[in-house]
Design an enzyme around this catalytic site. Sequence first.
Site, PDB file in Angstrom:
ATOM      1  N   LYS A  54       0.842  -1.209   0.000  1.00  0.00           N
ATOM      2  CA  LYS A  54       0.000   0.000   0.000  1.00  0.00           C
ATOM      3  C   LYS A  54       0.872   1.253   0.000  1.00  0.00           C
ATOM      4  O   LYS A  54       0.588   2.219  -0.712  1.00  0.00           O
ATOM      5  CB  LYS A  54      -0.946  -0.014   1.215  1.00  0.00           C
ATOM      6  N   GLN A  98      -4.528  -1.149   9.555  1.00  0.00           N
ATOM      7  CA  GLN A  98      -4.419  -2.453   8.909  1.00  0.00           C
ATOM      8  C   GLN A  98      -5.018  -3.566   9.779  1.00  0.00           C
ATOM      9  O   GLN A  98      -4.699  -3.680  10.957  1.00  0.00           O
ATOM     10  CB  GLN A  98      -2.935  -2.754   8.604  1.00  0.00           C
ATOM     11  N   ASP A 124     -11.286   3.130   4.248  1.00  0.00           N
ATOM     12  CA  ASP A 124     -11.659   1.714   4.225  1.00  0.00           C
ATOM     13  C   ASP A 124     -13.181   1.536   4.196  1.00  0.00           C
ATOM     14  O   ASP A 124     -13.673   0.456   3.911  1.00  0.00           O
ATOM     15  CB  ASP A 124     -11.103   1.005   5.482  1.00  0.00           C
TER      16      ASP A 124
END
Length: 310
Positions: A54, A98, A124
């Site tokens: 990422k 994460q 997200d």
Amino acid sequence: MSARIIDGTFIASQIRQSVSPGVAAFTARAGRPPCLGIVLVGEDPASGTYVRNKVKAGTESGLHVDLRRLSSSASLDELLAVVRELNASDRHDGILVQAPLPAALGRGAAQQVFDTIDPAKDVDGFSPVSVGRLVQGRALLAPCTPSGVIEMLDRCGITMSGARAVVIGRSEIVGKPMAMLLLQRDATVTVCHSKTPDLPGVGRDADILVAAIGRAGFVTRDFVKPGATVIDVGINRVTDASTAEGLFGASSARMADFAKRGSLVVGDVHPNVAEVAGALTPVPGGVGPLTIAMLLKNTLAAAEARAKSS
Ligand code: NAD
């Protein structure tokens, strides 16, 4: 029949290319690039790899990526304090924590993180506000993996409107938002889970079958209507030679790979599905790259929306 293999890496590179001009324009206007804050807690090797990918993809696309690492002994309070700091920061447009979090943080930790992230920065798409907006069909930031699947279907010319879609898996991060996004595209959606009877029979109804279970090779050809599109979201590491051989056959190229590495990353869909499906996403190289591409797209969207509202 042998399924058309959908090239997720290529589609992701197209999406990433489409994001770059927007990033450049934002940077020129704002005098700074869009900024993504990533928080990584602990030393889980798979999470470390995802985060590295990422950071690399974000930086290559012109974003500023601010990686915050917390040790595996960090408390939930420390983690939430970092999230609140990023919420308050004028420079950070997106925040991603994460998953999975270390088990020591407790069962409700992920939900507390989602509850704390500023919805305007929730790239997200897991905060309660983001989920509510998604259900109402007015998401600003939709979860990256399912929205990547929708992009993939669109770019491959696979019709969702009027199609029968079956999603196996009802997690908050993949299954449920996937079902919502397919519904918004006028598919008739069935969501299955571990208590659903006759899964193969339900799967065989699908024009579009999405597997998001977390079990290597679980979806076999018996689940698939001939010609259906099969999207394999699963990412499973197989370390047992007999399981790998059962999936790919003793003399396959994948087994040669297994012999070299001692493990293989495989999806939830059994390779024999390629004999009946019309189109199929591979693992690796299918949905995974789309997830990162959509994260970049969401970060740009969050930066633009914040700039507009300030
Ligand atoms: P999860 O464990 O939170 O959810 C799994 C779901 O599968 C549950 O809803 C459960 O009911 C269902 N399930 C489990 N066993 C089943 C069974 N025997 N029959 C029917 N349903 C069953 O997992 P998740 O976070 O949704 O992830 C699913 C898979 O997708 C994992 O392999 C994960 O690694 C992968 N994943 C991939 C990406 C990507 O970018 N490609 C992103 C997120 C997750």
